[in-house]
Design an enzyme around this catalytic site. Structure first.
Site, PDB file in Angstrom:
ATOM      1  N   GLY A 128      41.879  42.726  25.272  1.00 34.70           N
ATOM      2  CA  GLY A 128      40.533  42.663  24.625  1.00 34.70           C
ATOM      3  C   GLY A 128      40.191  41.114  24.400  1.00 34.70           C
ATOM      4  O   GLY A 128      41.322  40.075  23.740  1.00 34.70           O
ATOM      5  N   TYR A 129      39.904  40.747  26.148  1.00 37.72           N
ATOM      6  CA  TYR A 129      39.547  38.865  25.614  1.00 37.72           C
ATOM      7  C   TYR A 129      37.939  38.897  25.543  1.00 37.72           C
ATOM      8  O   TYR A 129      37.439  38.725  24.748  1.00 37.72           O
ATOM      9  CB  TYR A 129      39.980  38.963  27.196  1.00 37.72           C
ATOM     10  CG  TYR A 129      41.994  38.511  27.078  1.00 37.72           C
ATOM     11  CD1 TYR A 129      42.588  38.058  25.841  1.00 37.72           C
ATOM     12  CD2 TYR A 129      41.954  37.839  28.663  1.00 37.72           C
ATOM     13  CE1 TYR A 129      43.432  38.036  26.610  1.00 37.72           C
ATOM     14  CE2 TYR A 129      43.369  37.810  28.843  1.00 37.72           C
ATOM     15  CZ  TYR A 129      43.836  37.772  27.576  1.00 37.72           C
ATOM     16  OH  TYR A 129      45.748  38.185  28.281  1.00 37.72           O
ATOM     17  N   GLU A 247      47.943  39.743  35.727  1.00 32.48           N
ATOM     18  CA  GLU A 247      46.898  40.416  36.398  1.00 32.48           C
ATOM     19  C   GLU A 247      46.091  40.181  37.425  1.00 32.48           C
ATOM     20  O   GLU A 247      45.616  41.223  38.525  1.00 32.48           O
ATOM     21  CB  GLU A 247      45.853  40.154  35.274  1.00 32.48           C
ATOM     22  CG  GLU A 247      44.687  41.389  35.517  1.00 32.48           C
ATOM     23  CD  GLU A 247      43.485  40.882  34.136  1.00 32.48           C
ATOM     24  OE1 GLU A 247      42.114  42.244  34.702  1.00 32.48           O
ATOM     25  OE2 GLU A 247      43.921  40.958  33.147  1.00 32.48           O
ATOM     26  N   ASN A 381      34.815  36.259  40.420  1.00 36.24           N
ATOM     27  CA  ASN A 381      35.668  34.752  41.822  1.00 36.24           C
ATOM     28  C   ASN A 381      34.894  33.129  41.897  1.00 36.24           C
ATOM     29  O   ASN A 381      35.712  32.279  42.406  1.00 36.24           O
ATOM     30  CB  ASN A 381      35.058  36.331  42.764  1.00 36.24           C
ATOM     31  CG  ASN A 381      36.764  36.794  43.274  1.00 36.24           C
ATOM     32  OD1 ASN A 381      37.006  37.119  42.078  1.00 36.24           O
ATOM     33  ND2 ASN A 381      35.885  37.634  43.828  1.00 36.24           N
ATOM     34  N   GLU A 382      33.425  33.082  41.102  1.00 34.31           N
ATOM     35  CA  GLU A 382      32.885  31.612  41.144  1.00 34.31           C
ATOM     36  C   GLU A 382      33.963  31.509  40.308  1.00 34.31           C
ATOM     37  O   GLU A 382      34.182  30.196  40.840  1.00 34.31           O
ATOM     38  CB  GLU A 382      31.643  31.403  41.111  1.00 34.31           C
ATOM     39  CG  GLU A 382      30.575  32.370  41.484  1.00 34.31           C
ATOM     40  CD  GLU A 382      30.887  34.245  41.376  1.00 34.31           C
ATOM     41  OE1 GLU A 382      29.784  34.507  42.199  1.00 34.31           O
ATOM     42  OE2 GLU A 382      31.477  34.498  40.817  1.00 34.31           O
TER      43      GLU A 382
END
Length: 400
Positions: A128-129, A247, A381-382
């Site tokens: 949960g972020y 992760e 990815n940026e």
């Protein structure tokens, strides 16, 4: 440097392949591949993981006191790859990212309670972020946890909470210091372990074009014991970044790519074009397959290097730059690899599973859709490129 498996690792691979051949019965494989639910029919996802836990394989790279076999990170990587080859589900976020963070920062009581149950396959986490207004800018999160005696009272909303339908707990980032702001806003964040059975917790599904479903989760006066806080209050940012580093590496196994490559190659060897020539004999087909194979081999070596550099799950894990580099390369490779394989299959490659005329049971099409989410899951990815620039290259922080 030895760029090959040791004899002991080869033996482990053979042992795991024999094990998965028995575990993944035709009935279980069919249930897991069903389009009903994200991971198949009924409770087959959790049942399969629990069986691996009972058999002692799920956390083989963990210390024995936590339910593991005390093997190396490389052996744990071999298990992950062989499971992917066999089509067996593995709760990567729980095993490879949440659990190592508990080992590094959890209390003795938290370690005793959570880790053996995770190793047994009986306990699952969701993350949960992200929030509606705090995804890439995670430090801007607004979900609050206010201390009330021996509890925190949590209020807020999270987005993209994947696998919530299987989760027993949410690894939740909350703001415990509402006064933190500006450049110091990350200093007011703590991490709580929230039971999905808690009163005031709820969730709604979010269906995606990529295939895997996710969810929005809601916290309305959810009471969480202070004992469920991991690490110090207002010091949760280092836990968040530690978990995310684990992760990001867990997202990029090359095994599924190799599996699809093998299937497409065999299909091309046994399929002829309108002129009666085998597709595999066409130069452009050979080039597509070769490109996928070569880049997947590079990804495999990247994972080997990361695994070999770790002393074990208690290790702090890969550096932020290494984790981000692996994530960028692996996720963008997956997107390109499945696109190249779909080119070989032709227009029928776009047909989904169970559609008339679908090739290879629609597996490559589903993998192509599903891998797109990995380019922003765990951090876009940026932003990963920004991290690589700042940490590895010493470049100034990007203005966003």
């Amino acid at each position: 440097m030895r760029i090959s498996y040791t004899p002991q690792q080869e033996e482990l691979r053979r042992e795991l392949r024999s094990y998965f051949a028995t575990l993944m019965t035709p009935e279980r494989r069919e249930a897991l591949s069903s389009v009903q639910g994200e991971y198949g029919v009924g409770n087959v996802y959790r049942e399969t993981i629990a069986q691996m836990g009972r058999d002692g394989w799920l956390a083989l790279g963990w210390p024995k006191e936590y339910g593991g076999q005390g093997r190396s990170a490389m052996d744990q990587l071999i298990f992950t790859d062989e499971a992917a080859i066999a089509g067996a589900p593995v709760p990567f976020l729980t095993i490879n990212s949440v659990a190592p963070t508990i080992m590094a920062y959890g209390t003795d009581e938290q370690k005793r309670f959570f880790l053996p149950r995770i190793a047994a396959g009986d306990l699952h986490f969701s993350i949960g972020y992200s929030e509606p207004g705090a995804g890439t800018d995670l430090a801007n999160l607004r979900t609050t946890a206010v201390r009330d005696g021996d509890d925190y009272v949590v209020n807020g909303q999270k987005m993209w909470t994947s696998l919530i339908q299987y989760a027993d707990y949410v690894w939740l980032a909350v703001r415990t210091n509402p006064e933190s702001s500006g450049a110091k806003k990350h200093r007011g964040i703590s991490v709580l372990i929230v039971p999905t059975t808690a009163e005031g917790f709820s969730w709604t599904p979010v269906h995606t074009m990529a295939g895997p479903d996710t969810s929005a989760t809601y916290y309305s006066d959810v009471r969480v014991p202070v004992a469920n806080r991991v690490g110090e209050e207002n010091a949760g940012w280092k836990l968040v970044t530690n978990q995310l580093n684990h992760e990001r590496v867990a997202l990029v196994s090359p095994a599924p790519i190799f599996g699809c490559l093998r299937e497409v190659r065999e299909w091309a060897q046994n399929t002829k074009d309108a002129g009666g020539t085998r597709l595999i004999d066409s130069e452009w087909v050979q080039l597509n397959l070769a490109r996928v194979h070569a880049k997947a081999e590079v990804l495999k070596l990247i994972n080997w290097e990361l695994a070999s550099s770790q002393s074990g799950p208690k290790d702090a894990g890969p550096s932020p730059a290494d984790a981000s580099a692996a994530k960028v390369f692996g996720t963008e490779l997956a997107t390109e690899a499945y696109r190249l394989l779909m080119e070989v299959l032709g227009t029928a490659a776009t047909l989904r599973q169970n559609s008339p005329g679908a090739l290879l049971r629609g597996r490559v099409e589903r993998m192509h859709r599903a891998c797109l989410i990995l380019t922003f899951g765990g951090g876009t990815n940026e932003v990963q490129r920004d991290i690589i620039g700042m940490v590895a290259l010493g470049l100034p922080r990007a203005n966003r």
